[in-house]
Design a protein around this motif. Structure first.
Motif, short mmCIF file in Angstrom:
data_model
loop_
_atom_site.label_atom_id
_atom_site.label_comp_id
_atom_site.label_asym_id
_atom_site.label_seq_id
_atom_site.Cartn_x
_atom_site.Cartn_y
_atom_site.Cartn_z
N ASP A 62 0.86 -1.19 0.00
CA ASP A 62 0.00 0.00 0.00
C ASP A 62 0.89 1.24 0.00
O ASP A 62 1.63 1.46 0.96
CB ASP A 62 -0.89 0.04 1.25
CG ASP A 62 -2.19 -0.71 1.06
OD1 ASP A 62 -2.57 -0.96 -0.10
OD2 ASP A 62 -2.82 -1.04 2.07
N TYR A 63 0.81 2.01 -1.05
CA TYR A 63 1.56 3.26 -1.15
C TYR A 63 0.93 4.30 -0.22
O TYR A 63 -0.29 4.41 -0.14
CB TYR A 63 1.51 3.76 -2.60
CG TYR A 63 2.06 5.15 -2.79
CD1 TYR A 63 3.40 5.35 -3.00
CD2 TYR A 63 1.22 6.26 -2.74
CE1 TYR A 63 3.91 6.64 -3.17
CE2 TYR A 63 1.72 7.54 -2.91
CZ TYR A 63 3.06 7.72 -3.13
OH TYR A 63 3.56 8.98 -3.30
N THR A 110 8.43 8.57 -2.68
CA THR A 110 8.91 7.52 -3.57
C THR A 110 9.21 6.29 -2.75
O THR A 110 9.98 6.36 -1.79
CB THR A 110 10.18 7.97 -4.31
OG1 THR A 110 9.88 9.13 -5.09
CG2 THR A 110 10.70 6.87 -5.22
N VAL A 111 8.61 5.17 -3.10
CA VAL A 111 8.87 3.92 -2.40
C VAL A 111 9.34 2.86 -3.39
O VAL A 111 8.85 2.80 -4.52
CB VAL A 111 7.65 3.41 -1.60
CG1 VAL A 111 7.32 4.35 -0.47
CG2 VAL A 111 6.45 3.22 -2.48
N THR A 112 10.26 2.04 -2.95
CA THR A 112 10.82 0.98 -3.79
C THR A 112 10.82 -0.32 -3.01
O THR A 112 11.75 -0.60 -2.25
CB THR A 112 12.25 1.34 -4.24
OG1 THR A 112 12.23 2.61 -4.88
CG2 THR A 112 12.81 0.31 -5.20
N SER A 152 3.33 7.59 -6.85
CA SER A 152 1.98 8.13 -6.69
C SER A 152 1.01 7.04 -6.27
O SER A 152 1.27 5.85 -6.46
CB SER A 152 1.49 8.77 -7.99
OG SER A 152 1.08 7.78 -8.91
N ALA A 153 -0.10 7.46 -5.71
CA ALA A 153 -1.10 6.52 -5.21
C ALA A 153 -1.91 5.86 -6.32
O ALA A 153 -2.79 5.06 -6.04
CB ALA A 153 -2.03 7.23 -4.23
N GLY A 183 9.97 7.70 0.85
CA GLY A 183 8.52 7.69 1.01
C GLY A 183 8.05 6.73 2.08
O GLY A 183 8.82 6.17 2.84
N SER A 184 6.76 6.54 2.10
CA SER A 184 6.12 5.70 3.12
C SER A 184 5.16 4.72 2.45
O SER A 184 4.44 5.07 1.52
CB SER A 184 5.36 6.60 4.09
OG SER A 184 4.73 5.84 5.07
#
Length: 109
Positions: free
Chosen positions: A49-50, A54-56, A73-74, A98-99
């Motif tokens: 779940d974004y 920025t998440v990787t 982005s969501a 990001g988270s």
């Protein structure tokens, strides 16, 4: 017969024989190492779940990144998957400023 062939295939470590998809979301956590203790390879798919930035997410098998995704982005749901050999360690981690959080963890085992 057919059951003897399935038993032989299982002993040879063929994925999908005598295995089914399992929801492991409650039993798994991001950033934790697990070991495939079965005699067969397993297949792991993890949905993230974004939340923000920025998440990787990546999946590591025996310390090597084998699948990675990146999202900013969501509008998209990142996921990673991997084939885990018998005896191998595996983990799913999230990198970036990001988270995000675990949505769903499934294993063919």
């Amino acid at each position: 017969g057919a059951s003897n062939k399935q038993g032989i295939a299982s002993n040879l470590g063929i994925i999908g024989i005598n295995q089914s998809w399992q929801n492991k979301t409650r039993d798994r956590a991001l950033g934790t190492n697990y070991t495939n203790t079965s005699s067969q390879p397993i297949f792991v798919t993890v949905l993230i779940d974004y939340i923000s930035g920025t998440v990787t997410p990546s999946i590591r098998i025996n310390g090597i990144v084998v699948s990675q995704d990146s999202v900013t982005s969501a509008t998209s749901s990142p996921s990673v998957s991997g084939l885990i050999p018998s005896g191998a360690t595996y983990s799913v981690e999230i990198y970036g400023p990001g988270s995000a959080k675990l949505n769903y963890w499934s294993e063919l085992s």
